[in-house]
Design a protein around this motif. Structure first.
Motif, mmCIF file in Angstrom:
data_model
loop_
_atom_site.group_PDB
_atom_site.id
_atom_site.type_symbol
_atom_site.label_atom_id
_atom_site.label_comp_id
_atom_site.label_asym_id
_atom_site.label_seq_id
_atom_site.Cartn_x
_atom_site.Cartn_y
_atom_site.Cartn_z
ATOM 1 N N LEU A 24 0.844 -1.197 0.000
ATOM 2 C CA LEU A 24 0.000 0.000 0.000
ATOM 3 C C LEU A 24 0.879 1.247 0.000
ATOM 4 C CD1 LEU A 24 -2.720 -0.949 2.642
ATOM 5 C CD2 LEU A 24 -3.028 -0.689 0.173
ATOM 6 N N PRO A 25 0.518 2.237 -0.811
ATOM 7 C CA PRO A 25 1.368 3.422 -0.906
ATOM 8 C C PRO A 25 1.571 4.120 0.442
ATOM 9 C CG PRO A 25 -0.681 3.661 -2.177
ATOM 10 C CD PRO A 25 -0.624 2.258 -1.698
ATOM 11 N N GLN A 26 0.592 4.003 1.330
ATOM 12 C CA GLN A 26 0.732 4.653 2.638
ATOM 13 C C GLN A 26 1.749 3.938 3.511
ATOM 14 O OE1 GLN A 26 -1.858 3.324 1.390
ATOM 15 N NE2 GLN A 26 -3.346 4.924 0.939
ATOM 16 N N ILE A 27 2.020 2.694 3.203
ATOM 17 C CA ILE A 27 2.966 1.924 3.993
ATOM 18 C C ILE A 27 4.299 1.879 3.257
ATOM 19 C CG2 ILE A 27 3.414 -0.278 5.090
ATOM 20 C CD1 ILE A 27 0.900 0.852 6.182
ATOM 21 N N ARG B 13 -6.034 2.567 -9.101
ATOM 22 C CA ARG B 13 -5.282 3.660 -8.501
ATOM 23 C C ARG B 13 -5.309 4.927 -9.350
ATOM 24 N NH1 ARG B 13 -1.328 0.796 -5.138
ATOM 25 N NH2 ARG B 13 -3.279 0.509 -4.040
ATOM 26 N N ILE C 115 -9.716 3.060 0.314
ATOM 27 C CA ILE C 115 -8.332 3.184 0.768
ATOM 28 C C ILE C 115 -7.564 4.181 -0.081
ATOM 29 C CG2 ILE C 115 -6.149 1.942 0.929
ATOM 30 C CD1 ILE C 115 -7.778 -0.520 1.802
ATOM 31 N N SER D 204 -6.109 7.874 1.266
ATOM 32 C CA SER D 204 -4.674 8.160 1.259
ATOM 33 C C SER D 204 -4.347 9.279 0.294
ATOM 34 C CB SER D 204 -3.879 6.899 0.943
ATOM 35 O OG SER D 204 -4.072 6.534 -0.392
ATOM 36 N N GLN E 61 -2.879 3.256 9.908
ATOM 37 C CA GLN E 61 -2.530 4.301 8.941
ATOM 38 C C GLN E 61 -3.671 4.590 7.977
ATOM 39 O OE1 GLN E 61 -1.105 1.467 9.318
ATOM 40 N NE2 GLN E 61 0.916 1.795 10.197
ATOM 41 N N ILE E 62 -4.580 3.650 7.842
ATOM 42 C CA ILE E 62 -5.695 3.827 6.916
ATOM 43 C C ILE E 62 -6.926 4.223 7.726
ATOM 44 C CG2 ILE E 62 -7.094 2.736 5.144
ATOM 45 C CD1 ILE E 62 -4.273 2.680 4.286
#
Lengths: 337, 337
Positions: A287-290, B232, B257, B261, B289-290
């Motif tokens: 995931l881009p956030q991670i 995406r 998600i 983000s 984080q999500i």
DNA sequence: CATGATCTGTATAAGGTTCTACGTATAACG
DNA sequence: CGTTATACGTAGAACCTTATACAGATCATG
């Protein structure tokens, strides 16, 4: 069609009658056994498709092969396992085998009962994926049915084959890669071995230690073992430490994910000050956030390799083989700027 | 033990000999059929456990029931499916049934071949989880074997039962909840229906639209349909819009998600300015984080409900039942401050 | 005491395939 | 033309269980 013997189900006998040959002839065609002419085969084949005949697995399994292998999955939640399974199925379908999948719940009693069930169904062989069962019990089963164990180190066994990710080499590779950026204080985050008796955690620690020593970083070796249960809280003291290393290499993405997120929240500069690497390349890591760098162990290939071993074992091999599959490090922004 | 007929495998015959009774007597005990005295049963039972006898499924399935049901899973990657499966297995094991799981790859050809395979193995019934197959074909199979379909709206069918999440009600509930915070410009993010012919997407749109109208927000209804392929990137134009609504309700967590983000990166204040709600309550949504609010459809219960339907069908019911299972909204910081 | 009803257990025929052993036709060979 | 080898096809037992039909024993009833 209209003779006296017409019953409901279309069996090998129906086909034989329709094609005007003997039952055994049809059976030979079905198994493509020796001693059948092209002409005969053609007749039989056309009868089969005309009648829509399908051999009964039940009857078949009473005598010969079922052409089916059992797959036992330790559980379903871990996203790494489906990848292995799909590798297995790919390979099986190419060899014209079917599969029967059973899912344990990380419980030994359930696992044994499922394996028994596969014996009852006369599978030609079984592939056990990351079983909880220990070597002695596995050996007992392996004596009754061709067996391959995937994702469960037990390289000493002489009764069954094993396939595993090359954990030692993977860890060494990660350590080398991290060191290449000039980092020296490289620590590992592992799990408390007492909570999980499998060999997997140990292998990774071995790899870490070996490579650290090879690079002359013996003095910086430090393995932080967390209890497997309360991950999220268990990692807090690590994040709170005043003396942070230059890199954390984690035993699993679960730790890595918590580390990057809690670390970022705390103001760590990742990766410039601290690099973090996970293990397993789980979907969440991508995931881009991670965006956690992680080691991908090529589950599909492990599955395929295990399947090939099983098939050769079904075909008569008896000596045990133990295969290690290499994967590769997936670089992401937790490691690479 | 040492009489002439001693072969390898312990069969019903071995047991009969050991207990000093007839084969049929043993069979009667096994099936607990009528006409067997307590004394006889005791003798037989003790022989069975002494010899470790297990009935051969193969032989059994040639005449009677297999006590096994087939489960067909559309694929393995979607984390919602294992939950359904575990619900099924729970219920099955309580009823003393076994299961045989097969995994398709979201491909109709493969699915038909797997169902055929279950017929070959003489399963007592099958549970199809989110199959790609259409109603007509399903009906064809349902005529040959008791069938329940989970996660695939087809409430018109008279040949098989269905179990589904109550999508309409779920969406209405979400809209109501979002509206309760005073939001009125509530939009939906859905998928392009042409890419997925299943009814699932449609049901959710229906629920959204219905509740918006019920709340007198007809003028704010807006459904943004994205192509399923390039998630995406497909979502980027949405994020870039100058005129943002007060809430996005998504057809799936995947969209949710990406939305939270990319939105956060763009400076959205979530949830004060814009609320985001997903659907499916996937593991990734729960990551801190999500932290995406999402609707949990209680897959375990859907599985259990489907299993109960199947068992009653195996026991003779023939009229079709169609069950809707309610879930609940999991509130997280993308919705609740 | 004869008769019928009930209760236990047995003999045996499916059930659909595989596979070994065998018979027959054809070809090859001297 | 007779002999042998080879290719093709067939009979039939074996696999293990279920389920039906039946025999024998026990008991109640008239």
């Amino acid at each position: 069609m209209d003779d006296g013997t017409t019953s409901q189900r279309v069996t090998i006998r129906t086909v034989a009658q329709d094609a005007g040959v003997s039952v055994s002839a049809v059976s030979k065609v079905l198994r493509n056994a020796y001693g059948v002419s092209d002409e005969l085969r053609k007749k039989v084949d056309s009868s089969i498709s005309r009648l829509g005949y399908r051999p009964s697995m039940a009857a078949r399994s009473m005598r010969g092969r079922t052409q089916t292998v059992g797959i036992l999955l330790v559980e379903m939640e871990n996203p790494f396992l489906p990848v292995i399974v799909s590798g297995i199925m790919n390979e099986l379908s190419q060899a014209n085998y079917k599969s029967m999948l059973a899912v344990g719940r990380a419980d030994m009693m359930i696992e044994t009962s499922l394996i028994d069930s596969m014996l009852d169904f006369r599978m030609d062989g079984i592939i056990l994926v990351a079983p909880r069962l220990k070597g002695a019990l596995l050996s007992k089963y392996a004596k009754q049915i061709p067996t391959v164990v995937v994702g469960h180190h037990e390289p000493g066994s002489t009764d069954f084959d094993t396939v595993n990710g090359n954990d030692v080499e993977a860890m060494r590779q990660i350590v080398r890669r991290v060191h290449r950026d000039g980092r020296r204080r490289i620590e590992m985050v592992s799990i408390d071995r007492s909570s999980n008796d499998s060999d997997v955690s140990y292998q990774r620690e071995v790899g870490y230690t070996a490579e650290m020593m090879a690079l002359g970083l013996t003095e910086h070796i430090r393995i932080n073992r967390l209890s497997e249960q309360h991950k999220r809280e268990a990692i807090a003291p690590l994040v709170a430490r005043p003396d942070q290393p230059e890199a954390y290499i984690c035993w699993s993405d679960l730790h890595g994910i918590d580390l990057v997120s809690q670390g970022r929240a705390k103001g760590w500069r990742i990766p410039s000050e601290i690099a973090v690497v996970g293990f397993d390349d789980s979907p969440a890591a991508a995931l881009p956030q991670i965006d956690l760098a992680s080691y991908n162990h090529d589950g599909a290939r492990q599955g395929a390799e295990g399947t090939r071993l099983l098939l050769s074992r079904i075909h008569g091999r008896t000596d045990a083989r133990h295969v290690l599959v290499d994967g590769k490090l997936i670089e992401r922004s937790s490691l690479t700027a």
